[in-house]
Design a protein around this motif. Structure first.
Motif, PDB file in Angstrom:
ATOM      1  N   GLU A 549       0.824  -1.200   0.000  1.00  0.00           N
ATOM      2  CA  GLU A 549       0.000   0.000   0.000  1.00  0.00           C
ATOM      3  C   GLU A 549       0.863   1.257   0.000  1.00  0.00           C
ATOM      4  O   GLU A 549       0.510   2.264  -0.631  1.00  0.00           O
ATOM      5  CB  GLU A 549      -0.935  -0.006   1.206  1.00  0.00           C
ATOM      6  CG  GLU A 549      -1.995  -1.094   1.144  1.00  0.00           C
ATOM      7  CD  GLU A 549      -2.953  -1.011   2.309  1.00  0.00           C
ATOM      8  OE1 GLU A 549      -2.795  -0.065   3.116  1.00  0.00           O
ATOM      9  OE2 GLU A 549      -3.849  -1.860   2.417  1.00  0.00           O
ATOM     10  N   ALA A 550       1.985   1.223   0.721  1.00  0.00           N
ATOM     11  CA  ALA A 550       2.888   2.370   0.695  1.00  0.00           C
ATOM     12  C   ALA A 550       3.452   2.594  -0.706  1.00  0.00           C
ATOM     13  O   ALA A 550       3.542   3.734  -1.187  1.00  0.00           O
ATOM     14  CB  ALA A 550       4.021   2.163   1.702  1.00  0.00           C
ATOM     15  N   GLU A 551       3.836   1.495  -1.373  1.00  0.00           N
ATOM     16  CA  GLU A 551       4.336   1.620  -2.744  1.00  0.00           C
ATOM     17  C   GLU A 551       3.236   2.095  -3.691  1.00  0.00           C
ATOM     18  O   GLU A 551       3.479   2.892  -4.610  1.00  0.00           O
ATOM     19  CB  GLU A 551       4.885   0.261  -3.196  1.00  0.00           C
ATOM     20  CG  GLU A 551       5.477   0.254  -4.591  1.00  0.00           C
ATOM     21  CD  GLU A 551       6.749   1.077  -4.688  1.00  0.00           C
ATOM     22  OE1 GLU A 551       7.192   1.355  -5.818  1.00  0.00           O
ATOM     23  OE2 GLU A 551       7.294   1.455  -3.621  1.00  0.00           O
ATOM     24  N   THR A 574      -5.827   1.023   3.097  1.00  0.00           N
ATOM     25  CA  THR A 574      -6.219   1.800   4.259  1.00  0.00           C
ATOM     26  C   THR A 574      -5.860   3.261   4.084  1.00  0.00           C
ATOM     27  O   THR A 574      -6.521   4.130   4.617  1.00  0.00           O
ATOM     28  CB  THR A 574      -5.515   1.224   5.496  1.00  0.00           C
ATOM     29  OG1 THR A 574      -4.105   1.206   5.252  1.00  0.00           O
ATOM     30  CG2 THR A 574      -5.982  -0.173   5.770  1.00  0.00           C
ATOM     31  N   SER A 575      -4.793   3.549   3.371  1.00  0.00           N
ATOM     32  CA  SER A 575      -4.417   4.933   3.083  1.00  0.00           C
ATOM     33  C   SER A 575      -5.076   5.348   1.789  1.00  0.00           C
ATOM     34  O   SER A 575      -4.521   5.189   0.710  1.00  0.00           O
ATOM     35  CB  SER A 575      -2.894   5.050   2.971  1.00  0.00           C
ATOM     36  OG  SER A 575      -2.430   4.184   1.956  1.00  0.00           O
ATOM     37  N   GLN A 576      -6.317   5.820   1.867  1.00  0.00           N
ATOM     38  CA  GLN A 576      -7.105   6.124   0.690  1.00  0.00           C
ATOM     39  C   GLN A 576      -6.574   7.376   0.006  1.00  0.00           C
ATOM     40  O   GLN A 576      -6.116   8.313   0.650  1.00  0.00           O
ATOM     41  CB  GLN A 576      -8.568   6.334   1.073  1.00  0.00           C
ATOM     42  CG  GLN A 576      -9.201   5.088   1.661  1.00  0.00           C
ATOM     43  CD  GLN A 576     -10.650   5.326   2.015  1.00  0.00           C
ATOM     44  OE1 GLN A 576     -11.099   6.447   1.977  1.00  0.00           O
ATOM     45  NE2 GLN A 576     -11.346   4.283   2.354  1.00  0.00           N
ATOM     46  N   GLN A 577      -6.681   7.353  -1.323  1.00  0.00           N
ATOM     47  CA  GLN A 577      -6.270   8.500  -2.106  1.00  0.00           C
ATOM     48  C   GLN A 577      -7.339   9.577  -2.001  1.00  0.00           C
ATOM     49  O   GLN A 577      -8.524   9.311  -2.093  1.00  0.00           O
ATOM     50  CB  GLN A 577      -6.086   8.100  -3.571  1.00  0.00           C
ATOM     51  CG  GLN A 577      -5.111   6.948  -3.768  1.00  0.00           C
ATOM     52  CD  GLN A 577      -3.693   7.368  -3.456  1.00  0.00           C
ATOM     53  OE1 GLN A 577      -3.359   8.529  -3.550  1.00  0.00           O
ATOM     54  NE2 GLN A 577      -2.878   6.416  -3.076  1.00  0.00           N
ATOM     55  N   ILE A 578      -6.937  10.771  -1.814  1.00  0.00           N
ATOM     56  CA  ILE A 578      -7.849  11.893  -1.695  1.00  0.00           C
ATOM     57  C   ILE A 578      -7.839  12.654  -3.005  1.00  0.00           C
ATOM     58  O   ILE A 578      -6.807  13.174  -3.421  1.00  0.00           O
ATOM     59  CB  ILE A 578      -7.445  12.811  -0.526  1.00  0.00           C
ATOM     60  CG1 ILE A 578      -7.447  12.024   0.789  1.00  0.00           C
ATOM     61  CG2 ILE A 578      -8.362  14.027  -0.459  1.00  0.00           C
ATOM     62  CD1 ILE A 578      -6.987  12.826   1.964  1.00  0.00           C
TER      63      ILE A 578
END
Length: 728
Positions: A549-551, A574-578
């Motif tokens: 997900e970080a990549e 979990t880190s959704q794109q805004i």
């Protein structure tokens, strides 16, 4: 009661003898009143009443007809809307009708206690006797009218208009009078100059429905300009731009295809718009002048900062020399005299002087801009030798006292914390260096072959998206699907990993495997180990950062930088794109334009097809056919005589193309070769009043009136047999 209106009095009531009749055309849209024999009515206003409250005094006023916007700003109209005395075209609110008659007589000049003039007032076709009797009661008992001519029950406004145009030579004695009015449409056949009411028909469609339909279409098309579409403005737009299409289906196809002919028929209504003020940029001379002023201000600030820095350096150097002199004197002073010497200097111990000396040295280096010494943590004291500081850690515990053991534990914790911070700092530095190296390599690959680099990024982004989606699906339903790539009916037990299932087993054991006897759970120490096992969250990897997900986040941000057409997915990881919300552009002149295209002919089309607005009734052409068929049994040639003179009158017949469309539609329901001629009245709006005025000025009018004596002697039932002969 007070009345408010902008219509001014235009006549002198005393100039007319008592025998001069007052002619009233009581239409559902407009109220027209004047004197018999005149060319035009004296007073014309909208047939509505409104009762707002004054904003300052709270007094309720009665506003009849068209109101002046300059006056209405002083009144609160939110709780009182315009009201009409009509239901369709039948008067049923006689309280409102009294307000309207009061206002009409007052503007005409007949403002005495009684009206000593005969009154000729119009009504609709086949008006109910109850409505006619209430109107007679209002005129006789409230206003004291000597006589009333009540032709509307038998000679409606359409009949007056037809007879007036017959006198002008527009139409013949035999024909049809089609009157599309405000709320209803009537068709009245004429034979030998007299109306035949058994062949008349009516439909509940008129100009009101056209305007309301037009207003709805504009509000749906331009919801942000809904407040601009007032009833009066939409009425003006309807009369100015709407027309009747020769063929509705073909006309709609033209606008659907967007042909040049459709563009020519499109109209534009420009709303008020003030262009935003655009500030002109400064000239080159102004920019040079501002740059020079900025440079002088910067030079002055730099000189002030340099002077302040020099003063600070001098102060720190003097402080260092003083502290060094104190330390040198303290070494020369004996141990017995040291406390008195320190008391004179203001310091408590030698360590405090050394600490002040170290801080002053660090401040001096910072002021001179020299590189700082190695940063130490705030918890650590500045000590020249780390080995001396942590020397107790190498001494065995049995050789230390209790106080030294406490100090050793504190130093051990301090050393562990310091080393951990140093390792975390070193790790962050390595990650930053690795990130910079990757970015440098990516930039080199992009510069070498930008197209290939962009394709590779897109492919890698797609692969990572699929992996993250697959892992999320597996976490949701344990890898099972129902064939449609949707979550199946999977229980919670199938979604747990091994550690979570072990925790559930422990919970089950604690709840059910303790026997049915006395509950002794917690009495032993090993029972409490169960809580430790159940509270472990080491198996929950949701809190740990996922490298994929970080990549994915890094590649997404990189694609946003180099590919303007790239749109990231917002539901992955979990880190959704805004996604950035697009900024609102400034409003332009085109944003305040109302384009009138298909609405121009779609709205008046309901006169021929009322089912477009949900009214299951006949159109104008069908009504004409119904009236002709009702009279066809009386004479064989009456049908051709009626179709040779079809007069259309009323405000809704002003649409361009209505005569041609009506003639074409009637020709479709008549035999081939039948004579058909559709004529428009000389003045569709005022011809009804003109005809009534001409009739009231004839010699036989007094014999046709219904006097006050007849009303009191014969009563209301006599109105059923009342009929007027039209001989203008």
């Amino acid at each position: 009661m007070p009345f408010v209106s902008h219509i001014r009095r235009q006549t002198d009531y005393g100039l007319f003898p008592p025998a001069t009749p007052i002619v009233i055309d009581n239409g559902a849209s407009n109220f027209r009143i004047g004197w018999a024999g005149e060319n035009d009515p004296r007073v014309v206003f909208r047939n509505i009443v409104q009762r707002p409250r004054h904003k300052s005094t709270g007094e309720t006023v009665t506003v009849v007809g068209d109101h002046d916007p300059a006056l209405m700003k002083y009144f609160d109209c939110t709780r009182s809307g315009p009201r009409s005395a009509f239901d369709s075209n039948v008067v049923y609110q006689f309280e409102i009708m009294e307000y309207i008659l009061d206002f009409g007589f007052d503007r005409l000049g007949a403002n005495g206690s009684e009206i000593d003039h005969p009154v000729l007032i119009t009504e609709c076709v086949c008006n109910p006797v109850y409505s006619r009797s209430k109107m007679a009661e209002l005129l006789f008992e409230t206003y004291g009218v000597p006589s009333v001519g009540m032709p509307p029950a038998f000679g409606v406004d359409a009949a007056f208009s037809y007879k007036y145009n017959q006198q002008l030579g527009v139409c013949a004695k035999d024909g049809l009078a089609i009157s599309p009015g405000f709320t209803t449409t009537h068709v009245v056949p004429f034979v030998d100059g007299e109306p035949v009411y058994k062949g008349s028909c009516r439909t509940n469609i008129g100009g009101y429905h056209v305007t309301d339909y037009f207003k709805q279409l504009l509000s749906l098309k331009y919801p942000h300009h809904m407040t601009r579409f007032s009833w009066e403005k939409v009425e003006d737009l309807k009369m100015e731009h709407c027309y009747i299409a020769p063929d509705y289906a073909l006309e709609a196809q033209l606008f659907q295809k967007g042909t040049k002919e459709a563009e020519e028929k499109t109209r534009c209504w420009q709303l008020p718009w003030v262009p935003p003020v655009v500030e002109e940029g400064p000239s080159e001379e102004e920019l040079a002048r501002r740059a020079a002023i900025k440079e002088r201000q910067g030079q002055r600030l730099r000189e002030m900062a340099e002077a302040k820095r020099s003063s600070r350096i001098n102060e720190l150097e003097n402080e260092l020399r003083g502290l060094a002199f104190l330390l040198k004197q303290l070494e020369q002073v004996g141990q017995e005299d040291a406390p008195s010497f320190l008391a004179e200097t203001g310091y408590a111990s030698k360590q405090e002087i050394e600490s002040a000396h170290a801080k002053a040295t660090q401040s001096l280096r910072k002021a001179k801009g020299e590189p700082k010494a190695e940063q130490v943590d705030s918890d650590e004291k500045i000590d020249p030798s780390a080995d001396e500081k942590f020397s107790l850690l190498n001494v065995p515990d049995h050789m230390l006292s209790s106080e030294q053991l406490k100090e050793k534990r504190r130093l051990n914790f301090l050393k562990t914390t310091t080393e951990g911070r140093q390792r975390a700092k070193q790790k962050r530095m390595e990650e930053e260096l690795e990130r910079e190296r990757k970015n440098r390599e990516d930039e080199e690959r992009r510069l070498a072959n930008p197209v290939l680099y962009l394709e590779q990024l897109h492919v890698k982004y797609k692969e990572l998206c699929e992996k993250v989606e697959q892992r999320k699906r597996f976490k949701t339903n344990g890898g099972n699907t129902n064939g449609n790539n949707l979550s199946g009916g999977v229980g919670r037990g199938e979604r747990l990993n091994a550690a979570q299932r072990e925790r559930m087993r422990l919970l089950t054991t604690a709840a059910f495997d303790r026997g049915k006897g006395e509950d002794t759970f917690g009495a032993r120490d090993e029972d409490w180990q169960l809580y430790k096992l159940m509270s472990k969250d080491n198996d929950d990897d949701d809190d740990e950062p996922d490298p994929e997900e970080a990549e994915l986040t890094r590649i997404s941000s990189r694609l946003q930088e180099i590919d303007p057409t790239f749109i990231p997915k917002v539901e992955l990881g979990t880190s959704q794109q805004i996604v950035e919300v697009p900024k609102f552009r400034p409003l332009t002149k085109e944003d305040f334009q109302v384009i009138l295209g298909v609405e121009r002919f779609r709205c008046p089309e309901i006169l021929f097809n009322p089912n477009l607005v949900g009214i299951d009734q006949a159109g104008l052409d069908e009504m004409a056919g119904v009236s002709i068929r009702r009279l066809s049994c009386d004479s064989k040639d009456v049908e051709d005589r009626l179709t040779q003179s079809i007069l259309i009158t009323g405000g809704s017949c002003l649409f361009p193309g209505i005569s041609e469309r009506l003639e074409a539609r009637i020709r479709m329901i008549r035999p081939c070769g039948s004579p058909i001629r559709v004529l428009r009245a000389s003045d569709p709006v005022l011809d009804a009043w003109h005809g009534a005025s001409m009739y009231a000025s004839t010699l036989q009018f007094p014999s046709q009136t219904f006097t006050r004596m007849d009303y009191y002697e014969k009563g209301e039932d006599w109105l059923r047999r009342y009929q007027v002969r039209y001989s203008l």
